[in-house]
Write a protein that holds these residues in place. Structure first.
Motif, PDB file in Angstrom:
ATOM      1  N   ALA A 174      -0.226   8.520  -0.281  1.00 41.59           N
ATOM      2  CA  ALA A 174       0.420   8.566  -1.596  1.00 41.59           C
ATOM      3  C   ALA A 174       1.386   7.401  -1.780  1.00 41.59           C
ATOM      4  N   LYS A 175       1.931   6.907  -0.666  1.00 43.91           N
ATOM      5  CA  LYS A 175       2.902   5.809  -0.728  1.00 43.91           C
ATOM      6  C   LYS A 175       2.328   4.488  -0.243  1.00 43.91           C
ATOM      7  N   ASN A 176       1.067   4.501   0.167  1.00 38.43           N
ATOM      8  CA  ASN A 176       0.415   3.276   0.668  1.00 38.43           C
ATOM      9  C   ASN A 176       1.174   2.659   1.845  1.00 38.43           C
ATOM     10  N   THR A 177       1.550   3.519   2.763  1.00 39.81           N
ATOM     11  CA  THR A 177       2.284   3.030   3.926  1.00 39.81           C
ATOM     12  C   THR A 177       1.685   3.579   5.220  1.00 39.81           C
ATOM     13  N   VAL A 178       1.844   2.807   6.266  1.00 41.03           N
ATOM     14  CA  VAL A 178       1.507   3.246   7.611  1.00 41.03           C
ATOM     15  C   VAL A 178       2.708   2.935   8.493  1.00 41.03           C
ATOM     16  N   SER A 179       3.018   3.855   9.382  1.00 37.66           N
ATOM     17  CA  SER A 179       4.205   3.715  10.217  1.00 37.66           C
ATOM     18  C   SER A 179       3.851   3.809  11.688  1.00 37.66           C
ATOM     19  N   LEU A 180       4.725   3.260  12.496  1.00 37.30           N
ATOM     20  CA  LEU A 180       4.574   3.350  13.942  1.00 37.30           C
ATOM     21  C   LEU A 180       5.931   3.729  14.516  1.00 37.30           C
ATOM     22  N   GLN A 181       6.029   4.962  14.966  1.00 38.60           N
ATOM     23  CA  GLN A 181       7.248   5.430  15.626  1.00 38.60           C
ATOM     24  C   GLN A 181       7.145   5.082  17.103  1.00 38.60           C
ATOM     25  N   MET A 182       8.112   4.316  17.580  1.00 43.26           N
ATOM     26  CA  MET A 182       8.077   3.847  18.955  1.00 43.26           C
ATOM     27  C   MET A 182       9.282   4.401  19.701  1.00 43.26           C
ATOM     28  N   GLY A 198      -2.260  -3.937  -3.513  1.00 42.26           N
ATOM     29  CA  GLY A 198      -3.415  -4.711  -3.933  1.00 42.26           C
ATOM     30  C   GLY A 198      -4.738  -4.231  -3.376  1.00 42.26           C
ATOM     31  N   LEU A 199      -4.753  -3.066  -2.761  1.00 44.16           N
ATOM     32  CA  LEU A 199      -5.999  -2.518  -2.239  1.00 44.16           C
ATOM     33  C   LEU A 199      -6.006  -1.009  -2.419  1.00 44.16           C
ATOM     34  N   GLN A 200      -7.220  -0.447  -2.379  1.00 41.24           N
ATOM     35  CA  GLN A 200      -7.350   1.004  -2.461  1.00 41.24           C
ATOM     36  C   GLN A 200      -7.058   1.536  -1.065  1.00 41.24           C
ATOM     37  N   PHE A 201      -5.820   1.878  -0.846  1.00 39.43           N
ATOM     38  CA  PHE A 201      -5.320   2.117   0.511  1.00 39.43           C
ATOM     39  C   PHE A 201      -6.123   3.179   1.248  1.00 39.43           C
ATOM     40  N   ASN A 202      -6.513   4.238   0.561  1.00 46.72           N
ATOM     41  CA  ASN A 202      -7.203   5.330   1.264  1.00 46.72           C
ATOM     42  C   ASN A 202      -8.653   4.985   1.606  1.00 46.72           C
ATOM     43  N   TYR A 203      -9.091   3.770   1.288  1.00 46.90           N
ATOM     44  CA  TYR A 203     -10.405   3.317   1.719  1.00 46.90           C
ATOM     45  C   TYR A 203     -10.339   2.547   3.046  1.00 46.90           C
ATOM     46  N   TYR A 204      -9.122   2.345   3.543  1.00 47.25           N
ATOM     47  CA  TYR A 204      -8.931   1.479   4.694  1.00 47.25           C
ATOM     48  C   TYR A 204      -8.390   2.230   5.905  1.00 47.25           C
ATOM     49  N   ALA A 205      -9.051   2.016   7.038  1.00 49.85           N
ATOM     50  CA  ALA A 205      -8.453   2.407   8.297  1.00 49.85           C
ATOM     51  C   ALA A 205      -7.368   1.373   8.623  1.00 49.85           C
ATOM     52  N   MET A 206      -6.289   1.834   9.237  1.00 54.01           N
ATOM     53  CA  MET A 206      -5.148   0.959   9.503  1.00 54.01           C
ATOM     54  C   MET A 206      -4.885   0.885  11.002  1.00 54.01           C
ATOM     55  N   THR A 207      -4.512  -0.291  11.438  1.00 53.07           N
ATOM     56  CA  THR A 207      -4.287  -0.516  12.856  1.00 53.07           C
ATOM     57  C   THR A 207      -3.031  -1.346  13.072  1.00 53.07           C
ATOM     58  N   TRP A 208      -2.268  -0.978  14.074  1.00 54.86           N
ATOM     59  CA  TRP A 208      -1.143  -1.802  14.528  1.00 54.86           C
ATOM     60  C   TRP A 208      -1.613  -2.585  15.755  1.00 54.86           C
ATOM     61  N   PHE A 209      -1.391  -3.891  15.702  1.00 53.83           N
ATOM     62  CA  PHE A 209      -1.636  -4.773  16.836  1.00 53.83           C
ATOM     63  C   PHE A 209      -0.294  -5.344  17.278  1.00 53.83           C
ATOM     64  N   ARG A 210      -0.283  -5.897  18.476  1.00 58.37           N
ATOM     65  CA  ARG A 210       0.892  -6.646  18.918  1.00 58.37           C
ATOM     66  C   ARG A 210       0.445  -7.851  19.725  1.00 58.37           C
ATOM     67  N   GLN A 211       1.304  -8.842  19.714  1.00 58.61           N
ATOM     68  CA  GLN A 211       1.034 -10.048  20.489  1.00 58.61           C
ATOM     69  C   GLN A 211       2.316 -10.513  21.154  1.00 58.61           C
ATOM     70  N   SER A 268      -8.223   9.100   6.607  1.00 59.12           N
ATOM     71  CA  SER A 268      -7.671  10.417   6.274  1.00 59.12           C
ATOM     72  C   SER A 268      -6.376  10.709   7.014  1.00 59.12           C
ATOM     73  N   GLY A 269      -6.150   9.944   8.082  1.00 52.40           N
ATOM     74  CA  GLY A 269      -4.993  10.225   8.932  1.00 52.40           C
ATOM     75  C   GLY A 269      -5.307  11.238  10.013  1.00 52.40           C
ATOM     76  N   GLY A 270      -6.515  11.764   9.998  1.00 54.23           N
ATOM     77  CA  GLY A 270      -6.847  12.825  10.931  1.00 54.23           C
ATOM     78  C   GLY A 270      -7.263  12.366  12.310  1.00 54.23           C
ATOM     79  N   SER A 271      -7.625  11.092  12.419  1.00 52.11           N
ATOM     80  CA  SER A 271      -8.024  10.547  13.723  1.00 52.11           C
ATOM     81  C   SER A 271      -7.104   9.394  14.078  1.00 52.11           C
TER      82      SER A 271
END
Length: 127
Positions: free
Chosen positions: A75-83, A26-39, A54-57
């Motif tokens: 391309a897949k509109n996904t962001v991952s966090l390998q822990m 539902g969004l233009q994914f490549n226009y958004y910076a993505m962040t993982w938070f935790r609580q 861009s994924g570069g920073s």
């Protein structure tokens, strides 16, 4: 309708690895910076890792540097966090969040500035 849906949480022992994913729609994914938070229980929500449009920073909290890796697939509109090398103190609900950023290389860590949030996925690390 914008949706961010996290997956991949679970119960693991200290030293194990998990990979969290966040699927955006539902969004233009490549226009958004993505962040993982935790609580964690009784604590403030804190940024864990962030990635630019861009994924570069990237950004990592000091507590996870060298153990966690954030990545995105525009391309897949996904962001991952390998822990990796998980510790008991990593136990928390993990949320992905999105914010538009005019700077293709910019990252965002301000929780009050995020435009969209997922509902979170619980990570429990037993010692």
């Amino acid at each position: 309708q914008v949706q961010l849906v996290e997956s991949g949480g679970g119960l693991v022992q200290a030293g194990a690895s998990l990979r969290l994913s966040c699927a955006a729609s539902g969004l233009q994914f490549n226009y958004y910076a993505m962040t993982w938070f935790r609580q964690a229980p009784g604590k403030e929500r804190e940024p864990v890792a962030a990635v630019s449009r861009s994924g570069g920073s990237t950004y990592y909290a000091d507590s996870v540097k060298g153990r966690f890796t954030i990545s995105r697939d525009n391309a897949k509109n996904t962001v991952s966090l390998q822990m990796n090398s998980l510790k008991s103190e990593d136990t928390a609900v993990y949320y992905c969040a999105a914010r538009t950023n005019g700077n293709i290389s910019g990252v965002d860590t301000n929780k009050n500035a995020m435009a969209y949030w997922g509902k979170g996925t619980l990570v429990t690390v037993s010692s």
